[in-house]
Structures are given as C-alpha cells and as structure tokens.
Enzyme design. Structure first.
Site, mmCIF file in Angstrom:
data_model
loop_
_atom_site.group_PDB
_atom_site.id
_atom_site.type_symbol
_atom_site.label_atom_id
_atom_site.label_comp_id
_atom_site.label_asym_id
_atom_site.label_seq_id
_atom_site.Cartn_x
_atom_site.Cartn_y
_atom_site.Cartn_z
ATOM 1 N N LEU A 15 0.855 -1.194 0.000
ATOM 2 C CA LEU A 15 0.000 0.000 0.000
ATOM 3 C C LEU A 15 0.886 1.237 0.000
ATOM 4 O O LEU A 15 1.819 1.330 0.787
ATOM 5 C CB LEU A 15 -0.898 0.029 1.252
ATOM 6 C CG LEU A 15 -1.923 -1.103 1.429
ATOM 7 C CD1 LEU A 15 -2.539 -1.023 2.815
ATOM 8 C CD2 LEU A 15 -3.010 -1.012 0.361
ATOM 9 N N HIS A 16 0.579 2.174 -0.882
ATOM 10 C CA HIS A 16 1.346 3.431 -0.865
ATOM 11 C C HIS A 16 0.554 4.629 -1.381
ATOM 12 O O HIS A 16 0.968 5.770 -1.183
ATOM 13 C CB HIS A 16 2.622 3.291 -1.701
ATOM 14 C CG HIS A 16 2.381 3.281 -3.190
ATOM 15 N ND1 HIS A 16 1.912 2.171 -3.857
ATOM 16 C CD2 HIS A 16 2.514 4.247 -4.130
ATOM 17 C CE1 HIS A 16 1.783 2.458 -5.141
ATOM 18 N NE2 HIS A 16 2.141 3.713 -5.338
ATOM 19 N N ARG A 17 -0.597 4.414 -2.009
ATOM 20 C CA ARG A 17 -1.329 5.532 -2.608
ATOM 21 C C ARG A 17 -2.009 6.368 -1.529
ATOM 22 O O ARG A 17 -2.524 5.845 -0.536
ATOM 23 C CB ARG A 17 -2.343 5.032 -3.632
ATOM 24 C CG ARG A 17 -1.669 4.386 -4.836
ATOM 25 C CD ARG A 17 -2.596 4.189 -5.999
ATOM 26 N NE ARG A 17 -1.894 3.525 -7.072
ATOM 27 C CZ ARG A 17 -1.118 4.133 -7.973
ATOM 28 N NH1 ARG A 17 -0.979 5.452 -7.919
ATOM 29 N NH2 ARG A 17 -0.503 3.453 -8.908
ATOM 30 N N ARG A 68 7.053 6.009 3.407
ATOM 31 C CA ARG A 68 6.017 7.019 3.636
ATOM 32 C C ARG A 68 4.884 6.446 4.498
ATOM 33 O O ARG A 68 4.396 7.095 5.418
ATOM 34 C CB ARG A 68 5.474 7.483 2.279
ATOM 35 C CG ARG A 68 4.454 8.596 2.323
ATOM 36 C CD ARG A 68 4.365 9.240 0.930
ATOM 37 N NE ARG A 68 3.162 10.017 0.809
ATOM 38 C CZ ARG A 68 2.004 9.523 0.401
ATOM 39 N NH1 ARG A 68 1.913 8.242 0.107
ATOM 40 N NH2 ARG A 68 0.936 10.298 0.306
ATOM 41 N N ASP A 102 -2.198 -1.657 -4.082
ATOM 42 C CA ASP A 102 -2.772 -0.509 -4.783
ATOM 43 C C ASP A 102 -1.822 -0.060 -5.901
ATOM 44 O O ASP A 102 -1.923 1.044 -6.411
ATOM 45 C CB ASP A 102 -3.109 0.637 -3.830
ATOM 46 C CG ASP A 102 -1.919 1.128 -3.020
ATOM 47 O OD1 ASP A 102 -0.772 0.731 -3.323
ATOM 48 O OD2 ASP A 102 -2.127 1.919 -2.074
#
Length: 361
Positions: free
Chosen positions: A208-210, A243, A282
């Site tokens: 997940l990063h969006r 992040r 994602d």
C-alpha cells in the site's frame, strides 16, 4: 544515435534494465547507437533505488541529479533545473522516458524545450482519475512525445483520441515483463523466509502506498485491521513503504497475521509474489507481474490504467473500502481463482522491438 535514458523511481529501474540490454545487444552487432543513463534521484532510499541497479545489472548511472523529495511542484522543478544542465553539458539526439513518475514528465518537458525528440515507453495508459499525479504526468508527457511505445492496443487507442499521429504509435508489449522473464531464474527467497515459516501458497503479499489508502492514519489502521482479520490462517507479508511507515509511527497495532518487513529488492520481491497465495495491492505495476505469474491480485483502487490485467489477467479491482475487499476476497476463497491469460506481446521481447523501431528513425 545518442540516447539519454531517464530513471527516477523504482518502477523506472525495472523498465530501463531490458532496454539497456537491448541497446547493448545492437551495439555488439555494430549498430551506431550509444546511451547515457541519468538517475534523477527521485527515489533515493537504497532499498528503492540502488538495490535495483545492482540486482538487475544496470550500469552505474552516468549522472545522478540527486533531487530527492519535496512537494509535487518542488520536486518537478528541481528535476527540470538539473536535467536541463545535464542535457546542455551532454547533448543527445533522443531522450527516452518510461512510466509516469514526476521524472518522466519533467525530463520530457526539458528535452522538448531544447528541441530534442522524446520517446515515451508505456505511453497511452490512462486511469481517468485526475486526482492522481501520475495521470497528469502521463497526459503531459504524451502531449509532447515524438515516439510512443505502448503495452496494449487500448493504450494506442487512447493516444489516437488525444490526437497522436498513428505512425508515431508502436505497440511493442511490456518492458516490465521483459525484466520479469529475464530474471525468473535468479529470484531468491528473502532473508526472513525461514524466520516466518513461509512456504509456497501459505501467505499473502500486501503493498500500500497511494494517498487514498495511506494518508489518513485512522483509516489506514482500520484498513490493516480489516485485512488482518479476513485472511484466516494465512500470513500477510507487508513490505512497508517509508512514507506509509512514517504515517503509522510507532503505535502497537496488535495485528495477528500482518508481518511488517523492509522494502524488498527486485529478486526477493518477485520470489515473494511468485510463491504467494494472493496479492493485495494498490500498485498498477504489480498487477502486471501477477498476471504473467498467474497469481490472484486484488487492487485497492477505484480505477486502473492497466485494464488488460483485469480483462485478461488475474487482477480484480476492488475499490478502497475494506467491506468490498472482504466481499470479493471471500468470493475468491469460496470459488477459487478465475480463468486468466497473458496479454498480447507480453512475451519478453518488447525492449528489442523498441530499439529496432528507434534504429529506423
């Protein structure tokens, strides 16, 4: 022909590796072709950049612009300033950009303003979501590109709608898949494989990063808790993006199945994907790799710029709500994976086609 190749972020490194191999093959055959590799420094964490150069046998970059992080505008401006100086000092006939990161758009703009032709690899893909910075990067880059190389006929149709010249569009296949095929016999288990008692098919890979999924701490925690509960006795390997890790901080999430690990190099990550039970992500690029590897993929987005992974491949678009993911994943557990295939020209030879076309220009 002198080509300047631009790479800025993890997906770029994977895409340029086979292109460089294809250039070097033609050089060995006597073609008058040279390249200069420029790393913008957009990804500067070693696990997100340097590792990929080492593992994929990409030559050390001729230049690293070292722009690092910043807001969309700050980072784009820094890349443009540094890349202009790079091109003025090292003129070329063609700038080749890949994908849809800030480096792609910024370097394409600089090249065109210096009257240098631009080649865009992975041109024409569209999500239709203008809230995604990548979508803006794609549209701007394609609006000034001279030679378009596409992964699908659908991408070519998008370009025609935007007014691209048909003769400039070349359907060549997917360079990400070139890299996958070239390295399948080199992939290897990560260091934690035995520690976590991992076996083929007994774990799920999560990425997940969006912003829609990770930017708000409470919703991210709820999402992880929901995923943790829905997978039964399957472990979940979560290579956590820096992040995302910063957003979660040091809090104790009390998760039973999710195992947090550092970002993985390409060879370890592909081993994890190839041997997984399923993937929840994602990312757009991962859905391409799972399609070729035949691994069920559940993409937590409301749209995709790679519809062929859904129409032909193993990818299922599930939106961003944990409720819908649970429903779709439950159906998968009950009914098994759906029948899927591999898109046209995803055969490991896209890079060779690209260089063959460029040598005619």
């Amino acid at each position: 022909m002198k080509i300047t190749i631009v790479a800025g972020a993890r997906p770029n490194f994977i895409k340029i590796a086979p292109i460089i191999k294809a250039i070097e093959k033609k050089q060995n055959e006597g073609a008058k072709l040279s390249y200069r590799l420029v790393h913008t420094g957009q990804h500067y964490d070693k696990n997100l950049s340097d590792t990929f150069f080492e593992e994929l046998n990409i030559p050390h970059p001729n230049a690293n612009l070292e722009v690092k992080s910043g807001s969309q505008s700050v980072q784009t401006a820094a890349i443009m300033i540094a890349f202009e100086e790079e091109l003025l000092q090292n003129p070329c006939d063609l700038v080749l950009v890949v994908g849809d990161v800030n480096s792609t758009m910024a370097c394409a703009i600089v090249a065109k303003k210096l009257n240098i032709k631009v080649t865009h690899v992975e041109a024409g893909i569209r999500s239709g979501d203008m809230t995604m910075p990548e979508e803006i990067n794609r549209i701007v880059t394609d609006s000034i590109t001279d030679y378009f190389f596409t992964t699908s006929t659908w991408a070519g149709e998008n370009l025609l709608k935007y007014g691209a010249e048909p003769s400039a569009i070349h359907f060549v296949g997917n360079v990400m898949i070139d890299t996958l095929y070239q390295n399948l016999d080199r992939i290897s288990a990560p260091s934690f494989w035995n520690k976590f008692d991992l076996e083929a098919g007994n774990y799920i890979v999560l990425t997940l990063h969006r912003p829609a999924n990770v930017d708000e701490e409470k919703s991210l925690v709820n999402l992880l808790a929901g995923i943790d509960k829905m997978v039964g006795d399957k472990k979940i390997i979560f290579p956590i993006h820096p992040r995302t890790k910063a957003i979660l901080g040091e809090q104790n999430l009390n998760l039973k199945n999710i195992l947090f690990v550092e970002p993985q190099g390409y060879l370890n990550f592909m081993y994890l994907i190839k041997n997984s039970f399923a993937v929840i992500t994602d990312s757009g690029g991962i859905s391409e790799e799972t399609t070729v590897l035949g691994i069920p993929c559940f993409t937590m987005r409301n749209n995709t710029e790679r519809p062929e992974t859904q129409n032909i491949g193993t990818n299922t678009l599930v939106g961003t709500s944990i409720e819908n993911l649970k429903k779709v994943f439950g159906e998968f557990l009950a009914n098994g994976p759906r029948k899927a295939g591999i898109p046209e020209l995803w055969d490991g030879k896209a890079s060779e086609r690209i260089i063959a076309v460029l040598l005619t220009k």
